[in-house]
Design a protein around this motif. Sequence first.
Motif, PDB file in Angstrom:
ATOM      1  N   TRP A   1     -13.135  18.948 -36.016  1.00 21.55           N
ATOM      2  CA  TRP A   1     -12.712  19.820 -34.922  1.00 21.55           C
ATOM      3  C   TRP A   1     -11.591  19.184 -34.091  1.00 21.55           C
ATOM      4  O   TRP A   1     -11.050  19.775 -33.188  1.00 21.55           O
ATOM      5  CB  TRP A   1     -13.916  20.068 -34.006  1.00 21.55           C
ATOM      6  CG  TRP A   1     -14.664  18.789 -33.777  1.00 21.55           C
ATOM      7  CD1 TRP A   1     -15.665  18.281 -34.539  1.00 21.55           C
ATOM      8  CD2 TRP A   1     -14.414  17.827 -32.760  1.00 21.55           C
ATOM      9  NE1 TRP A   1     -16.066  17.064 -34.059  1.00 21.55           N
ATOM     10  CE2 TRP A   1     -15.318  16.759 -32.972  1.00 21.55           C
ATOM     11  CE3 TRP A   1     -13.519  17.769 -31.683  1.00 21.55           C
ATOM     12  CZ2 TRP A   1     -15.342  15.642 -32.141  1.00 21.55           C
ATOM     13  CZ3 TRP A   1     -13.553  16.667 -30.862  1.00 21.55           C
ATOM     14  CH2 TRP A   1     -14.463  15.608 -31.098  1.00 21.55           C
TER      15      TRP A   1
ATOM     16  N   PHE B   1     -10.236  23.420 -30.722  1.00 16.71           N
ATOM     17  CA  PHE B   1     -10.257  22.641 -31.950  1.00 16.71           C
ATOM     18  C   PHE B   1      -8.944  22.789 -32.697  1.00 16.71           C
ATOM     19  O   PHE B   1      -8.282  23.819 -32.608  1.00 16.71           O
ATOM     20  CB  PHE B   1     -11.398  23.108 -32.862  1.00 16.71           C
ATOM     21  CG  PHE B   1     -12.755  23.067 -32.203  1.00 16.71           C
ATOM     22  CD1 PHE B   1     -13.072  22.061 -31.295  1.00 16.71           C
ATOM     23  CD2 PHE B   1     -13.717  24.023 -32.511  1.00 16.71           C
ATOM     24  CE1 PHE B   1     -14.325  22.030 -30.700  1.00 16.71           C
ATOM     25  CE2 PHE B   1     -14.965  23.990 -31.916  1.00 16.71           C
ATOM     26  CZ  PHE B   1     -15.266  22.996 -31.004  1.00 16.71           C
TER      27      PHE B   1
ATOM     28  N   SER C   1     -18.766  17.667 -31.716  1.00 17.95           N
ATOM     29  CA  SER C   1     -17.815  17.889 -30.617  1.00 17.95           C
ATOM     30  C   SER C   1     -18.532  17.828 -29.271  1.00 17.95           C
ATOM     31  O   SER C   1     -18.047  17.198 -28.328  1.00 17.95           O
ATOM     32  CB  SER C   1     -17.099  19.228 -30.789  1.00 17.95           C
ATOM     33  OG  SER C   1     -17.942  20.325 -30.460  1.00 17.95           O
TER      34      SER C   1
ATOM     35  N   TYR D   1     -19.339  14.300 -28.376  1.00 12.17           N
ATOM     36  CA  TYR D   1     -18.114  13.601 -27.997  1.00 12.17           C
ATOM     37  C   TYR D   1     -17.707  13.952 -26.561  1.00 12.17           C
ATOM     38  O   TYR D   1     -17.386  13.080 -25.750  1.00 12.17           O
ATOM     39  CB  TYR D   1     -17.004  13.986 -28.979  1.00 12.17           C
ATOM     40  CG  TYR D   1     -15.716  13.233 -28.794  1.00 12.17           C
ATOM     41  CD1 TYR D   1     -15.520  12.007 -29.425  1.00 12.17           C
ATOM     42  CD2 TYR D   1     -14.695  13.751 -28.008  1.00 12.17           C
ATOM     43  CE1 TYR D   1     -14.340  11.310 -29.263  1.00 12.17           C
ATOM     44  CE2 TYR D   1     -13.505  13.057 -27.835  1.00 12.17           C
ATOM     45  CZ  TYR D   1     -13.332  11.843 -28.471  1.00 12.17           C
ATOM     46  OH  TYR D   1     -12.159  11.153 -28.307  1.00 12.17           O
TER      47      TYR D   1
ATOM     48  N   SER E   1     -21.421  11.518 -31.974  1.00 12.63           N
ATOM     49  CA  SER E   1     -20.102  12.146 -31.920  1.00 12.63           C
ATOM     50  C   SER E   1     -19.398  12.097 -33.274  1.00 12.63           C
ATOM     51  O   SER E   1     -18.327  12.654 -33.439  1.00 12.63           O
ATOM     52  CB  SER E   1     -19.231  11.496 -30.838  1.00 12.63           C
ATOM     53  OG  SER E   1     -19.137  10.124 -31.052  1.00 12.63           O
TER      54      SER E   1
ATOM     55  N   GLN F   1     -15.199  14.504 -37.459  1.00 12.82           N
ATOM     56  CA  GLN F   1     -14.406  15.116 -36.387  1.00 12.82           C
ATOM     57  C   GLN F   1     -13.408  16.141 -36.937  1.00 12.82           C
ATOM     58  O   GLN F   1     -12.220  16.070 -36.670  1.00 12.82           O
ATOM     59  CB  GLN F   1     -13.712  14.041 -35.562  1.00 12.82           C
ATOM     60  CG  GLN F   1     -14.712  13.017 -35.024  1.00 12.82           C
ATOM     61  CD  GLN F   1     -14.222  12.272 -33.800  1.00 12.82           C
ATOM     62  OE1 GLN F   1     -13.028  12.206 -33.552  1.00 12.82           O
ATOM     63  NE2 GLN F   1     -15.146  11.726 -33.019  1.00 12.82           N
TER      64      GLN F   1
END
Length: 440
Positions: free
Chosen positions: A418, A271, A284, A287, A412, A416
């Motif tokens: 990360w 990350f 994550s 995703y 996902s 985001q």
Amino acid sequence: MGRRDIDYQEVHIGHAMPIALVDCNNFYVSCERVFDPKLEGRPVVVLSNNDGCAVARSGEVKALGVKMAEPWFKMEKLAKQHGIIALSSNYTLYGDMSARVMSILSTFSPKQEVYSIDECFLDLSGFDPQSLVAYGQTIRKTIKQHVGIPVCVGIAGTKTLAKLANHCAKKRYAGKDGVCDFGRYSATQISKLFATIPVGDIWGVGRKISEKLIGMNIETVEDLRTANSSRMRQQFSIVLERTIKELNGISCIELDEADTPRQQIMVSRSFGQEVSNFDDLSESIAYFANSAAEKLRKDESVASGVCVFIQTNPFKGKSPQYHRSVVIPMGEPTGDTVKLVNVAIHGLTAIYRGGFSYKKSGVLLMGLQPKEAIQTSLFDDFAKQDKSNKLMSVMDSINRRMGKGSMTIAASGTKQRWAMRRDSKSPNYTTDWNELPTAT
DNA sequence: ATGCTCCTGCGAA
DNA sequence: CTAACGTTCGCAGGAGCAT
């Protein structure tokens, strides 16, 4: 008393069935230079994801002592001093350049094994042994002209020796102009040459094995070549025994032309910043599972199991460490993104523990089989399965047409937090160190 | 004994 | 100012389990 099972006098290295190993020089850097000639003659590195490590170095950078996979922060001072240009990796570009190189190389032999993105073996048996060096030169010239990438060619009787010959060509230990054919050397010359090359430079001898070998006073290629291979098998493994035989011209590793589908697909990433809460990790994982499922369908395979893992930053020794993984079998092998993502997130709930700072997560699809081979169960709802297949096809074609990531699953997420770190440096930083404001 | 599956270590690019 | 360390694959071999 060290009885040897090979009579070294009788071995003619590089003659029997010549194999060439063609390897692109500093591949990623060379690709970048094709499209930006200003990079020519200057120190250039290409960095891994997250701008973490050097994954390709120009000759100038190697000369400065920067090692492969060296973390960027460790060389930053050196980079500033010498104006090293650092570029982020552009895998789409490298993949495309690789395809062009491999396609041209395939015309030079009826048998080609594409070994990695930047190198391949070519079977040259049947070619005139006297002309192999000239043939290697032709290969180099052709690739340079048509694609703009410099390559080196190593030629010998086994794959391990061809790798070594290539290494010699690159290091200019032997051969000239980027081609080295061990077949041109006498046994005595080979012995002398091998005595100058560290044992760790051999294909298959990595850090651990080479440390152990050096501890046993086996320090050079020649030391290993003349070691007792069956005894080395006992102390190490069958792999090292094969390596020793191959160093003596006895072929143990066949040329593998087969384009076999992968047995597992891994998608994982460090990350940009550490995350602690479940929702970030869950995004994550969704995703990565989505991305893995796309690869799976591209291979026309289905997965029968999913492995999920999360881990803290092992380089932060003082912080509390936690890493755990779980494997969940799929009831029925599948290539359905929705099913795979759901299973992956379910796996995450089993291994997640609060109170840790997580640095990395990943999804591994395992037990892969060709799609057409699956046995559909009696109880399976065919209409349902057909619907899922159609949905996946639509998803894949939209992403092909509109660009990767155009259509994905909601899980996902959009935050985001990360995601890979890229904003830690401004664009100028990564294109030219000379544009950096000097520290005061 | 023999054959599996799972897991770890290692190497490679 | 500080802290900052990649990803994906295959193979070998041992442990653990079942037969």
